[in-house]
Motif scaffolding. Structure first.
Motif, PDB file in Angstrom:
ATOM      1  N   ARG A  61      -8.820  33.359   4.571  1.00  0.00           N
ATOM      2  CA  ARG A  61      -8.706  33.494   3.117  1.00  0.00           C
ATOM      3  C   ARG A  61      -7.324  33.071   2.627  1.00  0.00           C
ATOM      4  O   ARG A  61      -7.194  32.433   1.588  1.00  0.00           O
ATOM      5  N   GLN A  62      -6.287  33.429   3.378  1.00  0.00           N
ATOM      6  CA  GLN A  62      -4.928  33.041   3.000  1.00  0.00           C
ATOM      7  C   GLN A  62      -4.768  31.515   3.052  1.00  0.00           C
ATOM      8  O   GLN A  62      -4.164  30.920   2.159  1.00  0.00           O
ATOM      9  N   SER A  64      -7.133  29.297   2.710  1.00  0.00           N
ATOM     10  CA  SER A  64      -7.908  28.751   1.588  1.00  0.00           C
ATOM     11  C   SER A  64      -7.146  28.907   0.283  1.00  0.00           C
ATOM     12  O   SER A  64      -7.128  27.994  -0.550  1.00  0.00           O
ATOM     13  N   ARG A  65      -6.514  30.042   0.104  1.00  0.00           N
ATOM     14  CA  ARG A  65      -5.722  30.271  -1.119  1.00  0.00           C
ATOM     15  C   ARG A  65      -4.574  29.275  -1.205  1.00  0.00           C
ATOM     16  O   ARG A  65      -4.329  28.687  -2.264  1.00  0.00           O
ATOM     17  N   ARG A  66      -3.844  29.093  -0.103  1.00  0.00           N
ATOM     18  CA  ARG A  66      -2.737  28.128  -0.103  1.00  0.00           C
ATOM     19  C   ARG A  66      -3.251  26.731  -0.434  1.00  0.00           C
ATOM     20  O   ARG A  66      -2.629  26.007  -1.219  1.00  0.00           O
ATOM     21  N   ARG A  68      -5.962  25.938  -2.175  1.00  0.00           N
ATOM     22  CA  ARG A  68      -6.317  25.900  -3.600  1.00  0.00           C
ATOM     23  C   ARG A  68      -5.079  25.796  -4.485  1.00  0.00           C
ATOM     24  O   ARG A  68      -5.057  25.051  -5.460  1.00  0.00           O
ATOM     25  N   GLY A 137       1.866  31.724  -1.508  1.00  0.00           N
ATOM     26  CA  GLY A 137       0.834  32.347  -2.328  1.00  0.00           C
ATOM     27  C   GLY A 137       1.220  32.471  -3.791  1.00  0.00           C
ATOM     28  O   GLY A 137       0.611  33.237  -4.533  1.00  0.00           O
TER      29      GLY A 137
END
Length: 177
Positions: A61-62, A64-66, A68, A137
Motif C-alpha cells: 500500500r505504501q 502504491s501511494r508513493r 500515485r 508520502g
C-alpha cells in the motif's frame, strides 16, 4: 489450482483455493477485532504468517501511494539528490543541505526560493525535492509558472477557481518553476 486445508471457526476442516482467498480479500477489509480473534486462535507459525502478510500488505500500500503521488505531481522528469552538484549552492547561515533534504521547510510550513543563473540546477533540485516528498508520502505538485497561471485562469473563467485552489491546497509542496 493450489488449495490449502485449515481449521475453520467451528473446528471444521476448510479447503481454500488461492482464488477463493483473493476473492475474499477483495471484499473484506480487516478490522482489529477480527485480527485479534484470529491471531489469538492461531499457532505461533500461523501468527508469524499473518504478521508477514500484514507487513507485506502495508508495504504494498505504501509503494502504491508513493507511485500515485509521483504520478499526481506531474514532474517533468524523476530527479533525485543522487548525483546533484551541491558545490554551486549557498545556504543561509542557519540552514543547510541536511535540513533541505530532510524536507525540514515543509514541517515548518516555510517557503523555499531557489534562485540563480540558468543551468545551475534549480529545476533539478526542485524536482528532487518533490520526488523526496512523494517518497515520504507527502503530496506534491510541479508547475511551470505559465502552466499554473493558465490553469488558474481557466478555472476562474469556468467559475471554479475556489474549487481549483482547494485541490491545490491539498498538496503540501507546490513547485513553481
Amino acid at each position: 489450482m493450489t488449495t490449502t486445508t485449515t481449521t475453520g471457526t467451528a473446528g471444521t476442516s476448510v479447503t481454500a483455493s488461492v482464488q477463493e482467498i483473493l476473492d475474499a480479500g477483495r471484499h473484506t477489509p480487516l478490522t482489529g477485532t477480527v485480527l485479534k480473534d484470529w491471531a489469538a486462535k492461531g499457532t505461533p507459525k500461523q501468527r508469524a504468517y499473518l504478521l508477514g502478510l500484514l507487513h507485506a500488505e502495508h508495504a504494498s500500500r505504501q509503494a502504491s501511494r508513493r507511485h500515485r503521488l509521483l504520478k499526481a505531481a506531474h514532474l517533468p522528469a524523476l530527479k533525485t539528490f543522487e548525483g546533484y552538484d551541491w558545490t554551486t549552492i549557498r545556504f543561509p547561515d542557519d540552514y543547510g543541505r541536511q535540513q533541505l533534504t530532510d524536507l525540514d521547510f515543509l514541517e515548518r510550513a516555510q517557503d523555499l526560493i531557489l534562485f540563480g543563473d540558468v543551468g545551475t540546477g534549480k529545476t533539478h533540485l526542485a524536482t528532487a525535492l518533490a520526488v523526496a516528498a512523494c517518497q515520504a508520502g507527502i503530496p506534491a505538485r510541479y508547475f511551470t509558472t505559465s502552466s499554473l497561471v493558465a490553469q488558474l485562469r481557466r478555472a476562474k473563467d469556468a467559475g471554479r477557481l475556489e474549487k481549483e485552489l482547494t485541490v491545490l491546497a491539498k498538496n503540501q509542496l507546490i513547485v513553481i518553476d
